[in-house]
Design a protein around this motif. Structure first.
Motif, PDB file in Angstrom:
ATOM      1  N   TRP A  13      14.773 -68.260   5.189  1.00  0.00           N
ATOM      2  CA  TRP A  13      15.939 -67.381   5.186  1.00  0.00           C
ATOM      3  C   TRP A  13      15.814 -66.233   4.199  1.00  0.00           C
ATOM      4  CZ3 TRP A  13      19.516 -67.154   8.805  1.00  0.00           C
ATOM      5  CH2 TRP A  13      19.635 -68.234   9.673  1.00  0.00           C
ATOM      6  N   GLY A  14      15.031 -66.419   3.145  1.00  0.00           N
ATOM      7  CA  GLY A  14      14.888 -65.345   2.169  1.00  0.00           C
ATOM      8  C   GLY A  14      13.865 -64.306   2.567  1.00  0.00           C
ATOM      9  N   GLY A  87      28.155 -67.740  -1.116  1.00  0.00           N
ATOM     10  CA  GLY A  87      27.951 -66.296  -1.202  1.00  0.00           C
ATOM     11  C   GLY A  87      29.157 -65.492  -1.621  1.00  0.00           C
ATOM     12  N   GLY A  88      30.293 -66.174  -1.886  1.00  0.00           N
ATOM     13  CA  GLY A  88      31.496 -65.454  -2.284  1.00  0.00           C
ATOM     14  C   GLY A  88      32.187 -64.814  -1.095  1.00  0.00           C
ATOM     15  N   PRO A  89      33.304 -64.120  -1.340  1.00  0.00           N
ATOM     16  CA  PRO A  89      34.041 -63.466  -0.254  1.00  0.00           C
ATOM     17  C   PRO A  89      33.200 -62.469   0.535  1.00  0.00           C
ATOM     18  CG  PRO A  89      35.344 -63.509  -2.265  1.00  0.00           C
ATOM     19  CD  PRO A  89      33.973 -63.962  -2.654  1.00  0.00           C
ATOM     20  N   GLY A  90      32.178 -61.895  -0.113  1.00  0.00           N
ATOM     21  CA  GLY A  90      31.325 -60.929   0.582  1.00  0.00           C
ATOM     22  C   GLY A  90      30.569 -61.521   1.751  1.00  0.00           C
ATOM     23  N   TRP A  96      30.635 -60.803   9.707  1.00  0.00           N
ATOM     24  CA  TRP A  96      31.091 -59.807  10.689  1.00  0.00           C
ATOM     25  C   TRP A  96      29.945 -58.927  11.159  1.00  0.00           C
ATOM     26  CZ3 TRP A  96      35.730 -58.013   7.196  1.00  0.00           C
ATOM     27  CH2 TRP A  96      36.732 -58.986   7.225  1.00  0.00           C
ATOM     28  N   MET A  97      29.138 -58.442  10.214  1.00  0.00           N
ATOM     29  CA  MET A  97      28.019 -57.574  10.568  1.00  0.00           C
ATOM     30  C   MET A  97      27.006 -58.307  11.442  1.00  0.00           C
ATOM     31  SD  MET A  97      28.743 -54.633   9.349  1.00  0.00           S
ATOM     32  CE  MET A  97      30.453 -55.090   9.701  1.00  0.00           C
ATOM     33  N   SER A  98      26.750 -59.574  11.087  1.00  0.00           N
ATOM     34  CA  SER A  98      25.799 -60.352  11.892  1.00  0.00           C
ATOM     35  C   SER A  98      26.324 -60.530  13.311  1.00  0.00           C
ATOM     36  CB  SER A  98      25.531 -61.719  11.248  1.00  0.00           C
ATOM     37  OG  SER A  98      26.618 -62.599  11.422  1.00  0.00           O
ATOM     38  N   THR A 261      22.727 -63.533   2.726  1.00  0.00           N
ATOM     39  CA  THR A 261      22.058 -64.716   3.259  1.00  0.00           C
ATOM     40  C   THR A 261      23.059 -65.739   3.758  1.00  0.00           C
ATOM     41  OG1 THR A 261      20.186 -64.400   1.751  1.00  0.00           O
ATOM     42  CG2 THR A 261      20.443 -66.587   2.733  1.00  0.00           C
ATOM     43  N   SER A 262      24.090 -66.026   2.972  1.00  0.00           N
ATOM     44  CA  SER A 262      25.099 -67.002   3.380  1.00  0.00           C
ATOM     45  C   SER A 262      25.837 -66.539   4.630  1.00  0.00           C
ATOM     46  CB  SER A 262      26.099 -67.237   2.245  1.00  0.00           C
ATOM     47  OG  SER A 262      25.456 -67.768   1.108  1.00  0.00           O
TER      48      SER A 262
END
Length: 483
Positions: A13-14, A87-90, A96-98, A261-262
């Motif tokens: 994933w990284g 990953g936090g709220p971000g 959404w972008m994915s 990543t998350s």
């Protein structure tokens, strides 16, 4: 062992998956002429036409609900919660972008599945990545490899993820033992999977919309109750996605890499675009209008429903509650329950548990259908093998209710990445075919006629198709009769 899988996940994933998913999404967005943005406004029309029954396969709506049955599961509840924790709220922004990028990828893989479908001995349409790899690329060995990985993922690991979330939810709500929860889910699933593809599809076409509507409605009502917090939450999501929130506060907090990543990991587990699972359902439809792109567009809408609507509903509950620290819970589903309880009352834990149970049920059932479909590709679908797969499915559901969560998610992430790498490689190699499908469909729409796919216009493609999958004379007759 958990450390080993964690290391593999970091590599996959990284260094691989994020760029592969983003690259494929951008590539197919361009190759399909931004079809997800051009045709999203026609979603209602596409869904309306998708209920038209056609001989030889499921309706497009049944295929959509079947695929949503697998998509809408613990990934939309526990997965979203874990994404926010990691990953936090971000992470929500990157989900959404994915989804927006993955809509084009979903269009590509599902259109290819429709194009290269074939009939089984019962005259039911069958297909998926294994089929378009074998027929479109002439690489059956690669299709076999994909089918084996899918059997491991959908026959074993993903079902344990669903069962674990249910066991945690029921224990949190009513203190029900994990074994009892696992046995109940396994028995309920077995009662349905023995009915086969058509029986499952008929159930999913009414159960999935009801469940999704219940969950989204509950979230929407709570969100409207706290409408004054919306601007702050949206700002927090966007700022955290790019690290602006942490920079303004002078703290390290969540990095952009963690959020991205998350978001992509859990977004993919939720909507499954690019992973190669949804095409197994898409190929089973007798698409209407009779064009591969029509089913691609319907399944593309499924990505939007799953991530932009259902997953966002879960994310809003967590962010409204405001407690998503890693110390708050070791289980994503319990984090959702705690959020609902804090916003409403103790009764909400039971509501989330029931929603989780039925989401998991639909996922386990459709996961089995995907696995059985690939037994057919492997020519190993004897009665004995089918019953062995059913037995193994219910055993793994019970097992999933008892083993630890981190190990399950790590295994799921590894298998998900392996499936995606094989599938995305295949559809990228077949991207010239995707472009032909999209262009042919858009050309006919622009002319104002009902799109009908005539493979005789494309001799190179026509030679690769299964006999009888696209009957040119009957398709044109049906088209003229319905115009």
């Amino acid at each position: 062992m958990p450390d080993f899988f964690s290391f593999i996940n970091e590599i996959l994933w990284g260094a691989v998956m994020i760029y592969l998913l983003m690259g494929a999404g951008i590539w197919f967005t361009v190759r399909s002429r931004f079809i997800q943005f051009r045709y999203l406004r026609y979603a209602g029309r596409s869904l309306k036409s998708s209920v038209t029954p056609q001989p030889g396969g499921l309706t497009s709506f049944q295929a959509l609900c079947t695929s949503l049955g697998a998509r809408i599961g613990s990934g939309n509840l526990a997965g979203v919660a874990l994404a926010v924790v990691a990953g936090g709220p971000g992470a929500v922004f990157w989900m959404w972008m994915s989804a927006l990028l993955s809509m084009a990828t979903s269009f590509a893989e599902c259109s290819l599945a429709q194009l290269y479908k074939e009939r089984d001995e019962h005259q039911q349409f069958r297909g998926g990545p294994a089929w378009y790899i074998a027929r479109g690329l002439g690489m059956r060995w690669m299709g076999v490899l994909f089918s084996i990985v899918l059997l491991l993922a959908y026959g074993i690991i993903f079902n344990t993820v669903q069962a674990h979330s249910v066991a945690n939810a029921l224990h949190f709500a009513w203190d029900i033992p994990g074994l009892a929860a696992g046995l109940f889910l396994a028995a309920l699933s077995l009662l349905v999977i023995v009915r086969g593809l058509r029986g499952v599809a008929r159930l999913m076409q009414w159960l999935v919309p009801v469940l999704a509507t219940l969950w989204v409605s509950a979230s929407l009502l709570l969100s409207l109750w706290h409408l004054d917090q919306w601007p702050g939450i949206i700002a927090l999501i966007v700022k955290s996605a790019f690290g602006w929130q942490e920079a303004a506060a002078g703290t390290l907090g969540y990095t952009i890499s963690q959020a991205l990543t998350s978001g992509f990991q859990r977004g993919m587990l939720s909507n499954e675009a690019g992973m190669g699972s949804t095409p197994n359902a898409a190929a089973a439809a007798a698409s209407w209008p009779p064009h591969p792109a029509a089913q691609g567009i319907v399944q593309m809408i499924g990505v939007f429903i799953d991530t932009i609507i259902v997953s966002t509903a879960s994310a809003m509950l967590i962010l409204l509650a405001g407690d998503y620290s890693t110390e708050s819970s070791d289980s994503g589903i319990q984090l959702i329950q705690q959020a609902m309880v804090s916003l409403t009352g103790d009764w909400a834990a039971g509501f989330v548990a029931l929603i989780s149970l039925f989401f998991a049920f639909t996922s386990v059932v459709v996961n089995y259908i995907y696995a059985e479909n690939n037994l057919i590709f492997l020519r190993a679908h004897s009665r004995r093998n089918v019953w062995l797969l059913r037995l193994f499915t219910v055993v793994m559901v019970v097992t999933g209710s008892l083993i630890s969560l981190p190990m399950i998610w790590q295994l799921a992430d590894v298998l998900m990445a392996l499936m995606a790498i094989i599938n995305l490689t295949a559809i990228l190699l077949l991207s010239p075919v995707v472009r032909i499908i999209a262009s042919d469909y858009l050309r006919q729409r622009k002319l104002g006629i009902r799109p009908v796919f005539d493979s005789k216009r494309y001799p190179d493609i026509d030679r690769q198709l299964a006999p009888g999958a696209w009957n040119h004379a009957s398709l044109n007759q049906d088209s003229n009769r319905n115009n």
